[in-house]
Design an enzyme around this catalytic site. Structure first.
Site, PDB file in Angstrom:
ATOM      1  N   CYS A  23      40.429  31.350 -81.626  1.00 12.23           N
ATOM      2  CA  CYS A  23      41.114  31.940 -82.785  1.00 12.23           C
ATOM      3  C   CYS A  23      40.201  32.941 -83.500  1.00 12.23           C
ATOM      4  CB  CYS A  23      41.532  30.798 -83.721  1.00 12.23           C
ATOM      5  SG  CYS A  23      42.097  31.327 -85.333  1.00 12.23           S
TER       6      CYS A  23
ATOM      7  N   CYS B 103      39.952  32.551 -87.277  1.00 12.41           N
ATOM      8  CA  CYS B 103      39.149  31.365 -87.605  1.00 12.41           C
ATOM      9  C   CYS B 103      37.669  31.730 -87.657  1.00 12.41           C
ATOM     10  CB  CYS B 103      39.361  30.264 -86.569  1.00 12.41           C
ATOM     11  SG  CYS B 103      41.049  29.661 -86.459  1.00 12.41           S
TER      12      CYS B 103
END
Length: 107
Positions: free
Chosen positions: A32, A35
């Site tokens: 991600c 993230c």
């Protein structure tokens, strides 16, 4: 201040729900991109406010049960738990100032 502790499905209840102070859980995954953008911001906030708010992270690929039980469908998702209850949910990467503003009640 130490790095942000990883939490698992197995220790989520004892680490997060039974904590005596509010806990922010960063639901994330290796793949991600957003993230990875939010991780250093959380580390800064942890260094600045770790005495008031506990910061932990949970890899959603390795620990699918807890994110599913709190309806975490997009990541990064930042959940704040206080007294065993989910009290705030922030979905998506945000700049530090925006995160600090959203978390002001707990910092």
């Amino acid at each position: 201040m130490a790095d942000i502790q990883a939490v698992t499905d197995a220790d989520f209840e004892s680490t997060v729900l039974k904590s005596d102070k509010p806990v922010l859980v960063d639901f994330w995954a290796e793949w991600c991109g957003p993230c990875r953008q939010v991780a250093p911001i959380l580390e800064e906030l942890n260094a600045e406010h770790g005495e008031k708010l506990t910061f932990v992270k949970m890899n959603v690929d390795e620990n699918p049960a807890t994110p599913a039980s709190y309806r975490v469908t997009g990541i990064p998702t930042l959940n704040v738990y206080s007294g065993g209850e989910l009290v705030k949910q922030i979905v998506g990467a945000k700049p530090k100032a925006a995160l600090a503003k959203e978390l002001a009640d707990y910092l």
